[in-house]
Design a protein around this motif. Structure first.
Motif, PDB file in Angstrom:
ATOM      1  N   ILE A 290      70.085   5.205   8.966  1.00 21.18           N
ATOM      2  CA  ILE A 290      70.288   5.426  10.402  1.00 21.18           C
ATOM      3  C   ILE A 290      69.873   6.855  10.707  1.00 21.18           C
ATOM      4  CG2 ILE A 290      71.925   5.410  12.312  1.00 21.18           C
ATOM      5  CD1 ILE A 290      73.673   3.541  10.574  1.00 21.18           C
ATOM      6  N   GLU A 291      68.869   7.015  11.577  1.00 24.42           N
ATOM      7  CA  GLU A 291      68.323   8.328  11.924  1.00 24.42           C
ATOM      8  C   GLU A 291      68.694   8.666  13.364  1.00 24.42           C
ATOM      9  OE1 GLU A 291      64.186   7.641  11.359  1.00 24.42           O
ATOM     10  OE2 GLU A 291      64.358   7.513   9.182  1.00 24.42           O
ATOM     11  N   ASN A 292      69.204   9.860  13.584  1.00 31.89           N
ATOM     12  CA  ASN A 292      69.614  10.298  14.924  1.00 31.89           C
ATOM     13  C   ASN A 292      68.558  11.238  15.508  1.00 31.89           C
ATOM     14  OD1 ASN A 292      70.818  11.254  17.220  1.00 31.89           O
ATOM     15  ND2 ASN A 292      72.569  12.177  16.203  1.00 31.89           N
ATOM     16  N   HIS A 293      67.824  10.754  16.503  1.00 34.99           N
ATOM     17  CA  HIS A 293      66.827  11.557  17.212  1.00 34.99           C
ATOM     18  C   HIS A 293      67.185  11.596  18.697  1.00 34.99           C
ATOM     19  CE1 HIS A 293      64.358  11.735  13.641  1.00 34.99           C
ATOM     20  NE2 HIS A 293      64.470  10.423  13.520  1.00 34.99           N
ATOM     21  N   THR A 294      68.478  11.750  18.993  1.00 35.77           N
ATOM     22  CA  THR A 294      68.968  11.649  20.370  1.00 35.77           C
ATOM     23  C   THR A 294      69.104  12.992  21.068  1.00 35.77           C
ATOM     24  OG1 THR A 294      71.291  11.752  19.700  1.00 35.77           O
ATOM     25  CG2 THR A 294      70.265   9.569  19.757  1.00 35.77           C
ATOM     26  N   GLY A 295      69.076  14.068  20.321  1.00 36.02           N
ATOM     27  CA  GLY A 295      69.287  15.379  20.929  1.00 36.02           C
ATOM     28  C   GLY A 295      70.747  15.774  20.978  1.00 36.02           C
ATOM     29  N   ARG A 296      71.612  14.933  20.445  1.00 33.04           N
ATOM     30  CA  ARG A 296      73.055  15.230  20.402  1.00 33.04           C
ATOM     31  C   ARG A 296      73.686  14.430  19.257  1.00 33.04           C
ATOM     32  NH1 ARG A 296      73.962  12.185  26.178  1.00 33.04           N
ATOM     33  NH2 ARG A 296      72.390  10.639  25.721  1.00 33.04           N
ATOM     34  N   PRO A 297      74.843  14.864  18.778  1.00 31.72           N
ATOM     35  CA  PRO A 297      75.484  14.154  17.670  1.00 31.72           C
ATOM     36  C   PRO A 297      75.938  12.745  18.063  1.00 31.72           C
ATOM     37  CG  PRO A 297      76.385  16.369  17.883  1.00 31.72           C
ATOM     38  CD  PRO A 297      75.536  16.131  19.083  1.00 31.72           C
ATOM     39  N   MET A 298      75.789  11.814  17.145  1.00 32.65           N
ATOM     40  CA  MET A 298      76.321  10.465  17.313  1.00 32.65           C
ATOM     41  C   MET A 298      77.684  10.431  16.617  1.00 32.65           C
ATOM     42  SD  MET A 298      72.878   8.281  16.361  1.00 32.65           S
ATOM     43  CE  MET A 298      73.687   6.696  16.326  1.00 32.65           C
ATOM     44  N   THR A 299      78.680   9.818  17.260  1.00 32.65           N
ATOM     45  CA  THR A 299      80.005   9.736  16.666  1.00 32.65           C
ATOM     46  C   THR A 299      80.466   8.280  16.602  1.00 32.65           C
ATOM     47  OG1 THR A 299      81.097  10.039  18.798  1.00 32.65           O
ATOM     48  CG2 THR A 299      80.678  12.015  17.512  1.00 32.65           C
TER      49      THR A 299
ATOM     50  N   PRO B 102      74.777  14.073  12.713  1.00 29.52           N
ATOM     51  CA  PRO B 102      74.298  15.179  13.555  1.00 29.52           C
ATOM     52  C   PRO B 102      72.908  14.888  14.113  1.00 29.52           C
ATOM     53  CG  PRO B 102      74.225  15.782  11.229  1.00 29.52           C
ATOM     54  CD  PRO B 102      74.869  14.432  11.305  1.00 29.52           C
ATOM     55  N   ASP B 103      72.547  15.606  15.185  1.00 33.25           N
ATOM     56  CA  ASP B 103      71.216  15.468  15.750  1.00 33.25           C
ATOM     57  C   ASP B 103      70.185  15.792  14.674  1.00 33.25           C
ATOM     58  OD1 ASP B 103      69.181  15.106  17.645  1.00 33.25           O
ATOM     59  OD2 ASP B 103      69.115  17.260  18.026  1.00 33.25           O
ATOM     60  N   GLN B 104      69.147  14.990  14.596  1.00 30.42           N
ATOM     61  CA  GLN B 104      68.073  15.087  13.613  1.00 30.42           C
ATOM     62  C   GLN B 104      68.571  14.806  12.194  1.00 30.42           C
ATOM     63  OE1 GLN B 104      64.943  15.189  14.735  1.00 30.42           O
ATOM     64  NE2 GLN B 104      65.887  15.312  16.755  1.00 30.42           N
ATOM     65  N   GLY B 105      69.766  14.254  12.060  1.00 32.73           N
ATOM     66  CA  GLY B 105      70.310  13.894  10.756  1.00 32.73           C
ATOM     67  C   GLY B 105      70.142  12.413  10.483  1.00 32.73           C
TER      68      GLY B 105
END
Length: 131
Positions: A35-44, A61-64
């Motif tokens: 799962i890649e986070n490219h949203t510009g903000r942390p996913m919780t 975390p963002d970009q994590g």
């Protein structure tokens, strides 16, 4: 006669165990969800459900990214549920295809800034093969 039969059964079990010891210890391969986070903000509160099992990550975390190994007993799809740190509303995505096997895959779920998910899968090649 009963003692002889008992000894034959114990002997057969011991022979089988001796000759198949390596097979019993061999770890079965598993699928991986990335799962890649490219949203510009942390996913919780990230929850990934596949084949009736739910895997939880508190934050990405963002970009994590996170890697979640899993196995399935049936062909299945994914359900990904998350929140953004700045919002209380849950986002949900359902899709992808996980085959029962014997092939295992690495499944990439890339979440963009609008909450869309880009999905693709690639085979995981067995290690230790001929080069």
């Amino acid at each position: 006669m009963k003692k002889l039969l008992f000894l034959v059964v114990v002997g057969a079990a011991a022979w089988y165990g001796w000759h198949h010891y390596g097979d019993l210890l061999h770890k079965l391969p598993s699928h991986e969800a990335v799962i890649e986070n490219h949203t510009g903000r942390p996913m919780t509160r990230v929850r990934l459900t596949v084949d009736g099992k739910t895997y939880v990550k508190e934050q990405i975390p963002d970009q994590g990214q996170v890697v979640i190994p899993f196995r399935v007993n049936n062909d299945a799809t994914f359900t990904l549920v998350w929140q953004w740190e700045t919002e209380n509303m849950e986002k949900t995505w359902t899709g992808g295809l996980v085959p029962k096997g014997p092939m295992v895959q690495r499944h990439h779920l890339s979440v963009d800034e609008e909450g869309g998910v880009i999905y693709h899968a690639e085979p995981i090649l067995a290690s230790g093969g001929a080069s």
